[in-house]
Motif scaffolding. Sequence first.
Motif, PDB file in Angstrom:
ATOM      1  N   GLY A   3      -1.402  -3.522 -20.702  1.00  0.00           N
ATOM      2  CA  GLY A   3      -0.715  -4.806 -20.751  1.00  0.00           C
ATOM      3  C   GLY A   3       0.529  -4.733 -21.608  1.00  0.00           C
ATOM      4  N   SER A  95       7.660  -9.588 -16.320  1.00  0.00           N
ATOM      5  CA  SER A  95       7.323  -9.900 -14.935  1.00  0.00           C
ATOM      6  C   SER A  95       8.076  -8.954 -14.013  1.00  0.00           C
ATOM      7  CB  SER A  95       7.667 -11.352 -14.590  1.00  0.00           C
ATOM      8  OG  SER A  95       9.058 -11.569 -14.596  1.00  0.00           O
ATOM      9  N   GLU A 103       4.332 -14.213 -11.672  1.00  0.00           N
ATOM     10  CA  GLU A 103       3.462 -14.320 -12.825  1.00  0.00           C
ATOM     11  C   GLU A 103       4.095 -13.618 -14.006  1.00  0.00           C
ATOM     12  OE1 GLU A 103      -0.352 -12.640 -12.178  1.00  0.00           O
ATOM     13  OE2 GLU A 103      -1.089 -13.080 -14.192  1.00  0.00           O
ATOM     14  N   PHE A 105       3.320 -11.916 -17.567  1.00  0.00           N
ATOM     15  CA  PHE A 105       2.226 -11.305 -18.317  1.00  0.00           C
ATOM     16  C   PHE A 105       2.623 -11.305 -19.788  1.00  0.00           C
ATOM     17  CE2 PHE A 105      -0.378  -9.697 -14.858  1.00  0.00           C
ATOM     18  CZ  PHE A 105       0.508  -9.746 -13.794  1.00  0.00           C
TER      19      PHE A 105
ATOM     20  N   VAL B  44      -2.567 -16.740 -20.106  1.00  0.00           N
ATOM     21  CA  VAL B  44      -2.974 -15.987 -18.916  1.00  0.00           C
ATOM     22  C   VAL B  44      -2.887 -16.908 -17.713  1.00  0.00           C
ATOM     23  CG1 VAL B  44      -4.849 -14.749 -17.771  1.00  0.00           C
ATOM     24  CG2 VAL B  44      -4.491 -14.455 -20.226  1.00  0.00           C
TER      25      VAL B  44
END
Lengths: 115, 113
Positions: A3, A95, A103, A105, B44
């Motif tokens: 991530g 993104s 989305e 992150f 999220v």
Amino acid sequence: EAGVAQSPRYKIIEKRQSVAFWCNPISGHATLYWYQQILGQGPKLLIQFQNNGVVDDSQLPKDRFSAERLKGVDSTLKIQPAKLEDSAVYLCASSLEKLGGSEQFFGPGTRLTVL
Amino acid sequence: TQLLEQSPQFLSIQEGENLTVYCNSSSVFSSLQWYRQEPGEGPVLLVTVVTGGEVKKLKRLTFQFGDARKDSSLHITAAQPGDTGLYLCAGDAERGATNKLIFGTGTLLAVQP
């Protein structure tokens, strides 16, 4: 897949000192964002990069905040000098380069306390 | 300036209750996203709604985009302690031109066991 990484997780400084935050986005994500989030509120965009170019920095207090994204990968956000009102969580997000509703992150954030 | 106002700001309920969170704006958004943020973590993504009137379900969560694409709601059925967190709506600010999101003011939900 790893991530978004941010460091440090926590930082305590005195007013008028300088501080820097680091962000490593998800591999392949062209767009990188820095947000400021006051406790219990929604994130406020400070700056948005597309690769290593700035797309939007209209809400970045440029007299004290600066950010760079050399080589279009990781990024640093600096505050110099810090003020009490800069106490907040600084979130980095990335993104894919896809227009419209992609989305974002987010990393875990850096919690800054200015005393 | 595009703003997204969320209500309520805070909500504390018992496990098993239902609740609705609202996200309102005077601006039209091409899409709207809902995020959940837990303490010490980043937001999220839960869902993205794109079409006016669209309804999406994610287990016990139901999301609706207003017909005029100016507002949205999140309904949770039979809330559980694991639903606790900060709920954020976010609108696509410039019709997808720059992938920039405007985040709402947030709704802090606490579900008591």
